[in-house]
Motif scaffolding. Structure first.
Motif, PDB file in Angstrom:
ATOM      1  N   ASN A   1       0.689  -1.291   0.013  1.00 45.43           N
ATOM      2  CA  ASN A   1       0.029   0.053   0.023  1.00 45.43           C
ATOM      3  C   ASN A   1       0.757   1.258   0.025  1.00 45.43           C
ATOM      4  OD1 ASN A   1      -2.561  -0.845   0.183  1.00 45.43           O
ATOM      5  ND2 ASN A   1      -2.422  -1.697   1.986  1.00 45.43           N
ATOM      6  N   PRO A   2       0.207   2.375  -0.663  1.00 45.03           N
ATOM      7  CA  PRO A   2       1.150   3.520  -0.696  1.00 45.03           C
ATOM      8  C   PRO A   2       1.246   4.169   0.554  1.00 45.03           C
ATOM      9  CG  PRO A   2      -0.665   3.702  -2.003  1.00 45.03           C
ATOM     10  CD  PRO A   2      -0.650   2.344  -1.623  1.00 45.03           C
ATOM     11  N   ASP A   3       2.381   4.795   0.869  1.00 48.80           N
ATOM     12  CA  ASP A   3       2.670   5.456   2.179  1.00 48.80           C
ATOM     13  C   ASP A   3       3.676   6.574   1.886  1.00 48.80           C
ATOM     14  OD1 ASP A   3       5.144   4.220   1.708  1.00 48.80           O
ATOM     15  OD2 ASP A   3       4.874   2.881   3.663  1.00 48.80           O
ATOM     16  N   GLN A   4       3.999   7.074   3.143  1.00 54.67           N
ATOM     17  CA  GLN A   4       5.049   8.394   2.812  1.00 54.67           C
ATOM     18  C   GLN A   4       6.162   7.900   2.123  1.00 54.67           C
ATOM     19  OE1 GLN A   4       3.739  11.262   3.501  1.00 54.67           O
ATOM     20  NE2 GLN A   4       5.657  12.423   2.799  1.00 54.67           N
ATOM     21  N   VAL A   5       6.724   6.755   2.269  1.00 56.73           N
ATOM     22  CA  VAL A   5       7.825   6.169   1.907  1.00 56.73           C
ATOM     23  C   VAL A   5       7.724   6.358   0.172  1.00 56.73           C
ATOM     24  CG1 VAL A   5       9.301   4.172   1.336  1.00 56.73           C
ATOM     25  CG2 VAL A   5       8.815   4.556   3.532  1.00 56.73           C
ATOM     26  N   THR A   6       6.725   5.914  -0.306  1.00 61.56           N
ATOM     27  CA  THR A   6       6.358   5.870  -1.717  1.00 61.56           C
ATOM     28  C   THR A   6       6.420   7.295  -2.136  1.00 61.56           C
ATOM     29  OG1 THR A   6       4.775   4.259  -1.229  1.00 61.56           O
ATOM     30  CG2 THR A   6       4.621   5.068  -3.436  1.00 61.56           C
ATOM     31  N   TYR A   7       5.596   8.295  -1.432  1.00 61.99           N
ATOM     32  CA  TYR A   7       5.388   9.521  -1.792  1.00 61.99           C
ATOM     33  C   TYR A   7       6.928  10.227  -2.077  1.00 61.99           C
ATOM     34  CZ  TYR A   7       0.769   8.385  -0.572  1.00 61.99           C
ATOM     35  OH  TYR A   7      -0.322   7.532  -0.670  1.00 61.99           O
ATOM     36  N   GLU A   8       7.805   9.930  -0.959  1.00 60.61           N
ATOM     37  CA  GLU A   8       9.150  10.699  -0.963  1.00 60.61           C
ATOM     38  C   GLU A   8       9.868  10.324  -2.140  1.00 60.61           C
ATOM     39  OE1 GLU A   8      10.755  10.025   3.208  1.00 60.61           O
ATOM     40  OE2 GLU A   8       9.201  11.371   3.852  1.00 60.61           O
ATOM     41  N   TYR A   9       9.492   9.079  -2.519  1.00 62.24           N
ATOM     42  CA  TYR A   9      10.409   8.319  -3.401  1.00 62.24           C
ATOM     43  C   TYR A   9       9.992   9.124  -4.967  1.00 62.24           C
ATOM     44  CZ  TYR A   9      12.177   4.740  -7.115  1.00 62.24           C
ATOM     45  OH  TYR A   9      12.818   4.303  -8.035  1.00 62.24           O
ATOM     46  N   LEU A  10       8.691   9.286  -4.927  1.00 61.54           N
ATOM     47  CA  LEU A  10       8.380   9.701  -6.316  1.00 61.54           C
ATOM     48  C   LEU A  10       8.128  11.271  -6.574  1.00 61.54           C
ATOM     49  CD1 LEU A  10       4.679   7.675  -6.341  1.00 61.54           C
ATOM     50  CD2 LEU A  10       6.782   7.287  -8.005  1.00 61.54           C
ATOM     51  N   LYS A  11       8.287  11.829  -5.519  1.00 57.61           N
ATOM     52  CA  LYS A  11       8.133  13.377  -5.555  1.00 57.61           C
ATOM     53  C   LYS A  11       9.490  13.913  -6.161  1.00 57.61           C
ATOM     54  CE  LYS A  11       6.650  17.529  -2.863  1.00 57.61           C
ATOM     55  NZ  LYS A  11       6.121  18.046  -1.578  1.00 57.61           N
ATOM     56  N   GLY A  12       9.241  14.874  -7.293  1.00 55.06           N
ATOM     57  CA  GLY A  12      10.311  15.475  -7.662  1.00 55.06           C
ATOM     58  C   GLY A  12      10.884  14.717  -8.982  1.00 55.06           C
ATOM     59  N   ARG A  13      10.401  13.517  -9.279  1.00 53.54           N
ATOM     60  CA  ARG A  13      11.049  12.758 -10.373  1.00 53.54           C
ATOM     61  C   ARG A  13      10.545  13.069 -11.640  1.00 53.54           C
ATOM     62  NH1 ARG A  13      13.603   7.888  -9.383  1.00 53.54           N
ATOM     63  NH2 ARG A  13      14.011   7.671  -6.958  1.00 53.54           N
ATOM     64  N   ASP A  14      11.008  12.906 -12.692  1.00 48.86           N
ATOM     65  CA  ASP A  14      10.804  13.567 -14.133  1.00 48.86           C
ATOM     66  C   ASP A  14       9.408  13.515 -14.479  1.00 48.86           C
ATOM     67  OD1 ASP A  14      13.142  13.817 -14.156  1.00 48.86           O
ATOM     68  OD2 ASP A  14      13.885  12.322 -15.776  1.00 48.86           O
ATOM     69  N   PHE A  15       8.446  12.363 -14.272  1.00 47.85           N
ATOM     70  CA  PHE A  15       7.176  12.251 -14.651  1.00 47.85           C
ATOM     71  C   PHE A  15       6.392  12.239 -13.561  1.00 47.85           C
ATOM     72  CE2 PHE A  15       9.949  10.255 -17.864  1.00 47.85           C
ATOM     73  CZ  PHE A  15       9.602  11.016 -19.024  1.00 47.85           C
ATOM     74  N   ALA A  16       6.655  12.695 -12.397  1.00 51.05           N
ATOM     75  CA  ALA A  16       5.744  12.678 -11.153  1.00 51.05           C
ATOM     76  C   ALA A  16       4.972  14.257 -11.367  1.00 51.05           C
ATOM     77  CB  ALA A  16       6.394  12.807  -9.836  1.00 51.05           C
ATOM     78  N   PRO A  17       3.539  14.059 -11.045  1.00 49.47           N
ATOM     79  CA  PRO A  17       2.754  15.306 -10.932  1.00 49.47           C
ATOM     80  C   PRO A  17       3.543  16.537 -10.160  1.00 49.47           C
ATOM     81  CG  PRO A  17       1.372  13.289 -10.271  1.00 49.47           C
ATOM     82  CD  PRO A  17       2.815  12.964 -10.267  1.00 49.47           C
ATOM     83  N   LYS A  18       3.214  17.635 -10.651  1.00 50.46           N
ATOM     84  CA  LYS A  18       3.852  18.939 -10.182  1.00 50.46           C
ATOM     85  C   LYS A  18       2.623  19.748  -9.464  1.00 50.46           C
ATOM     86  CE  LYS A  18       7.975  17.845 -11.517  1.00 50.46           C
ATOM     87  NZ  LYS A  18       7.731  16.605 -12.254  1.00 50.46           N
ATOM     88  N   GLY A  19       3.297  20.573  -8.235  1.00 46.12           N
ATOM     89  CA  GLY A  19       2.084  21.478  -7.743  1.00 46.12           C
ATOM     90  C   GLY A  19       0.707  21.051  -7.170  1.00 46.12           C
ATOM     91  N   GLU A  20      -0.151  21.588  -7.624  1.00 45.79           N
ATOM     92  CA  GLU A  20      -1.791  20.950  -7.035  1.00 45.79           C
ATOM     93  C   GLU A  20      -1.834  19.675  -7.615  1.00 45.79           C
ATOM     94  OE1 GLU A  20      -4.952  20.785  -4.977  1.00 45.79           O
ATOM     95  OE2 GLU A  20      -3.194  22.387  -4.726  1.00 45.79           O
ATOM     96  N   ASP A  21      -1.398  19.482  -8.967  1.00 44.22           N
ATOM     97  CA  ASP A  21      -1.518  18.018  -9.536  1.00 44.22           C
ATOM     98  C   ASP A  21      -1.142  16.882  -8.259  1.00 44.22           C
ATOM     99  OD1 ASP A  21      -3.035  18.965 -11.347  1.00 44.22           O
ATOM    100  OD2 ASP A  21      -1.105  18.955 -12.842  1.00 44.22           O
TER     101      ASP A  21
END
Length: 284
Positions: free
Chosen positions: A52-72
């Motif tokens: 299940n997705p959790d904070q570990v997931t989000y920290e890994y994804l945030k800022g990556r090339d194809f991750a959503p940005k801003g309000e998205d």
């Protein structure tokens, strides 16, 4: 861990189902470690495996090339959170493991389910369920291993770290930790293949390539390599490979008689250094 789970449930245990991995051990894993476990779910017969997705997931994804940005990004996290299993979710079955009791695991046969702890002996036919004896007999013949003999001490010819299962940056960091200051045993061919161009670049920026080269490993270009005998990376004759890949089927690594022992990247380093299947905990 995943080799132990597949050993316990079998290669058909998940047929028709999805595996959800949960608990404190998985919560503490990095995203890349979780990927390794989920990658192998198919080897246990499951349609898929997930955590299940959790904070570990989000920290890994945030800022990556194809991750959503801003309000998205905020909307995406809200949606991902909605996908988590509810506390009262109903499961077809639940199996609980004590991770502290799981020793480094090695396959001895010709399916990912034929695994044992590194300090165990190859099972004898009478100790196996009747439904597993035929494939076990086939594995004994193909692998040229003796039932009842310890797996630890089995000589290896080739040691391969890589594949989509274990070729990520954290895998290479873990392996380099054990390779540093050591030396590949004489007569053993050992090589490291990053899982992607980015992994290779990041690993080299950290100096991991130098650690491996100084220890006697070859540092290779990224790709599938010996996982499925890509390019010249193949076993010869009945060579034995200590491999961090995900499949140990007959002929998988390029030779019709080549033999594959699956294990973690750190365990591959231990095998390379000692020239035989070894308990990596002895290198701590």
């Amino acid at each position: 861990m995943i080799l132990h789970i597949i050993r316990t449930l079998g290669v058909k245990g998940g047929v028709g189902y999805a595996y959800e991995y949960a608990g404190t051990t998985f919560e503490q894993m990095t995203m890349e470690e979780r990927m390794t476990v989920c990658n192998m779910s198919i080897e246990g017969g499951a349609r898929c495996g997930y955590i299940n997705p959790d904070q570990v997931t989000y920290e890994y994804l945030k800022g990556r090339d194809f991750a959503p940005k801003g309000e998205d990004w905020n909307k995406a996290v809200e949606w991902w959170n909605s996908m988590r299993s509810d506390a009262d979710a109903v499961y077809d079955d639940i199996l609980t493991f004590d991770a502290a009791e799981i020793a480094p695991t090695v396959t001895w046969g010709i399916t990912p389910g034929q695994g044992i702890a590194v300090n165990e002996a190859i099972p004898i036919p009478d100790s196996l369920p009747e439904s597993e004896r035929a494939i076990a007999e086939e594995a004994y013949r193909y692998m040229q291993l003796i039932p009842g003999a310890p797996i630890q001490g089995t000589k290896v010819d080739v040691c391969f770290i890589g594949s989509c299962t274990n070729g990520r940056l954290t895998d290479l960091r873990e392996a380099a930790q054990f390779a540093q200051g050591k030396r590949v045993a004489q007569g053993v061919k050992a090589f490291v293949v990053p899982g992607s161009e980015r992994v290779k670049k990041d690993a080299e920026a950290e100096g991991l390539d130098k650690i491996f080269v100084e220890a006697g490993f070859e540092w290779r270009e990224p790709g599938c390599s010996m996982c499925l005998a890509m390019n010249p990376d193949k076993l010869q004759g009945d060579q034995i490979s200590a491999s961090s890949s995900n499949r140990n089927f007959k002929g998988r690594q390029g030779s019709a008689t080549g033999r594959t022992l699956l294990m973690s990247p750190a365990m591959v380093v231990a095998a390379a250094v000692n020239g035989k299947v070894s308990d990596v905990r002895q290198l701590l």
